[in-house]
Write an enzyme that holds these catalytic residues in place. Structure first.
Site, short mmCIF file in Angstrom:
data_model
loop_
_atom_site.label_atom_id
_atom_site.label_comp_id
_atom_site.label_asym_id
_atom_site.label_seq_id
_atom_site.Cartn_x
_atom_site.Cartn_y
_atom_site.Cartn_z
N GLU A 106 0.83 -1.22 0.00
CA GLU A 106 0.00 0.00 0.00
C GLU A 106 0.85 1.26 0.00
OE1 GLU A 106 -3.04 0.08 -0.57
OE2 GLU A 106 -3.90 -1.85 -0.01
N ARG A 111 0.71 3.80 -3.28
CA ARG A 111 0.09 5.09 -2.99
C ARG A 111 1.11 6.20 -2.77
NH1 ARG A 111 -5.57 3.91 0.21
NH2 ARG A 111 -5.66 1.66 -0.10
N ASP A 170 -5.28 -10.08 -8.02
CA ASP A 170 -5.69 -9.27 -9.17
C ASP A 170 -4.54 -8.55 -9.87
OD1 ASP A 170 -5.36 -7.75 -6.87
OD2 ASP A 170 -7.16 -6.54 -7.14
N GLU A 219 -12.25 0.64 -10.12
CA GLU A 219 -11.90 -0.30 -11.19
C GLU A 219 -12.80 -0.17 -12.42
OE1 GLU A 219 -9.95 -1.38 -7.61
OE2 GLU A 219 -12.12 -1.22 -7.96
#
Length: 635
Positions: free
Chosen positions: A266, A270, A399, A534
């Site tokens: 993360e 980010r 994913d 998404e």
């Protein structure tokens, strides 16, 4: 004294005209009826008149509708209220068991109910999205105007028309949008950002995430996560004043010398990704210096026996560790940090960053336990082997592995063939093992496989796939990747419009049994919406490569529903718990940083008419929507 009582009965005599025979002449009937009327009491006559008036009012709509049908040449057909993109000659999807209709009251249902249920918070959800009416567009039935927002009446209902998910229907044909309309949509995105930023600035400045309902904040890493995630969004949207405010905070307040554990994945996508992207867009070395600082502090995560990184790093102490409950890391996390660390090496000429993430890809490439290129969800940091094998998904924990296979290949100039081979094999694995169609309307979806058993479960996260497939096709991969992208894009859109709020749940299950009346089911625990990006991300890619305006219209409808059901009047947007309840979607009091970092950015780019605004031939987006440059060829 009481007035004399009035008789409550009527005596009527039928007399002939000079004889006992029945006389049915019009004149006699008129006189007889008049005598009967005069013999009624005043109260009885009043009641009769009121009843006649009510009957007339009740029958008026049916009569006028029948007359309208006659004038249109369709006397036996009721005119349906349809959205612009629906065929009128196709049957609708089955009616839901608890379909709700939009309120005709002053405000949207969420406003009225929140005033009742959360009056203590004094919070109002309102919609200020502005939509310039398309030039030459007629006023459409079923459209409700509320404070400047144009909302299709069927958007908040679940019963979608079948024409919206069939190839060849108006939903899949080219539509024309006026330049003025799209310009207004871009302005609406800017307004949405400013509104979200106002809440963050007023109640959460310098903290990780806004809690808009309680007008407070929450901390994850304590590093100003929302602010850093939003830097390049502000630059792309042209919000220079807001950008300068944020830049001042970065220069004066942002420090990574803190005794705090951060998640490697993360914080890479980010913070490191956001700083690198902002450096490339602005040329300001402030952001590159900060990127070098956080990048170097994350490196202890790779000090493991297997070189598969730990999930957590203490950026102040320089130590790293796995979660308390396991020695595993998730496959998506360790394979979705490569774009950022590779770019950091290119900019700094310090090879350790790229070397660390390349080693991860090298090991995953040769591991056993894959199924036709599909990977399990977990990998052990001690021995470097897949764990919890036999479960394959394109949702959470796996994913972005597939996304970064393609994007690393593109970033490096399409030279790293192992990455391309793994990507192509994985897409074939998806087709072979995970791709199915729903019943009754044949929506193409990507399910999951657990020890040989197929599950028709699809996370909203999987909606990254249409955009990734389209990006691959744009870069010379097989044309049928684009065909599949279009089919999956339709499915992801249906996940929105078949919900009463017009917003997708976190997880859906598709019906596959013959005789099913609905394509999509949602379990109670899966009905939340986190303002995820998404679907609008994939809409952006599909529009950039096809120029089909329907993708813009779909994005506009999604933005309208975000405004209608998640916007908080005092500033900010909130995640919601129940996309199936438009009257009270149950706000969660949290605005994720990716709403500013990704969702609004992709919406703005979707509505942009400038293909060179973050050209997809010059930039590749990381999985947090931070654009990084495609490396120039050294040939």
């Amino acid at each position: 004294m009481h007035p004399p009582s009035r008789q409550d009965y009527i005596s009527i005599s039928f007399a002939g005209q000079g004889s006992g025979s029945y006389n049915n002449s019009k004149q006699w009937r008129r006189q007889s009826c008049w005598r009967k009327w005069k013999q009624l009491s005043r109260l009885q006559r009043s009641l009769i008149l009121v009843l006649l008036f009510i009957c007339g009012i009740a029958s008026y709509p049916a009569v006028t509708e029948q007359l309208r049908g006659l004038t249109d040449g369709h006397p036996d057909t009721e005119r349906p209220v349809l959205p612009e993109a629906v065929k009128q000659d196709q049957p609708p999807l089955p009616e839901p068991t608890s379909q709700r209709k939009l309120s005709n009251k002053r405000g949207p249902p969420v406003l009225e109910n929140r005033q009742k249920k959360e009056s203590a918070l004094n919070t109002v959800v309102e919609d200020k999205a502005s939509d310039g009416k398309k030039e030459g567009e007629e006023e459409e039935e079923g459209v409700i105007n509320w404070r400047g927002a144009v909302i299709n009446a069927d958007q908040a209902s679940e019963g979608t028309k079948n024409g919206e998910n069939k190839e060849g229907s108006p939903a899949n044909q080219k539509v024309q949008l006026s330049v003025e309309s799209v310009a207004n949509w871009r302005k609406a995105v800017q307004e949405a950002f400013r509104h979200a930023w106002k809440g963050y600035k007023d109640f959460a400045w310098g903290h990780d995430e806004l809690r808009p309902l309680s007008k407070s904040y929450s901390e994850w890493f304590g590093l100003g996560l929302t602010l850093i995630d939003a830097l390049d969004t502000m630059w792309i949207l042209g919000l220079k004043e807001e950008f300068e405010e944020a830049k001042t905070w970065v220069a004066a307040e942002l420090t990574f010398n803190k005794n705090v554990d951060v998640n490697l994945f993360e914080s890479t996508i980010r913070i490191l990704g956001g700083l690198l992207s902002t450096y490339h867009l602005t040329g300001d070395t402030l952001f590159l210096d900060k990127a070098k600082d956080i990048g170097s502090r994350l490196m202890p995560a790779f000090n493991t026996p297997s070189k598969i990184p730990y999930s957590d790093v203490n950026i102040g102490k320089g130590t790293a560790h796995p979660p308390r409950w396991t020695s595993d890391s998730t496959v998506a996390e360790v394979t979705s940090i490569q774009l950022e660390f590779r770019e950091l090496t290119r900019l700094t000429q310090e090879p350790q960053y790229q070397a660390a993430v390349a080693e991860v890809m090298k090991q995953v490439h040769k591991l056993d336990g894959k199924l036709d290129g599909l990977v399990p969800m977990f990998i052990n940091t001690n021995n470097g082997q897949f764990t919890h094998q036999g479960i394959y998904t394109l949702g959470a924990r796996a994913d972005s592995y597939y996304e970064y296979l393609l994007k690393q290949w593109i970033q490096g100039g399409k030279k790293e063939n192992e990455l391309l081979e793994d990507y192509l094999q994985a897409i074939e694995g998806v087709k072979k093992n995970l791709l199915q169609r729903s019943s009754p309307n044949g929506l193409t979806f990507v399910g999951e496989l657990s020890h040989g058993q197929f599950s028709p479960k699809m996370d909203h996260l999987v909606c990254f796939l249409p955009g990734t497939l389209a990006l691959g096709a744009h870069n010379g991969l097989p044309a049928d990747h684009m065909d599949l992208a279009k089919q999956l894009m339709e499915t992801c859109y249906q996940m929105y419009i078949q919900m009463e709020t017009g917003l997708s749940p976190e997880i859906v299950h598709f019906n596959m049994h013959q005789g099913s009346t609905r394509d999509i089911e949602v379990k109670l625990a899966d009905r939340h919406n986190l303002l995820r990006p998404e679907t609008v991300e994939s809409l952006f890619y599909l529009y950039r490569f096809t120029k089909d305006q329907k993708y813009r219209e779909w994005g506009w409808k999604i933005l309208q529903n975000f405004n209608k059901y998640t916007k908080v009047s005092s500033g900010g947007y909130t995640s919601i718990n129940n996309v199936r309840d438009p009257d009270y979607p149950s706000p969660r009091d949290k605005m994720e940083s990716f709403f500013l970092g990704e969702t609004l950015k992709y919406l703005y780019l979707l509505f942009s008419d400038d293909p060179n605004l973050i050209s997809l031939d010059q930039y590749v987006f990381n999985t947090e929507a931070h654009p990084l440059p495609i490396w120039p060829s050294t040939e």
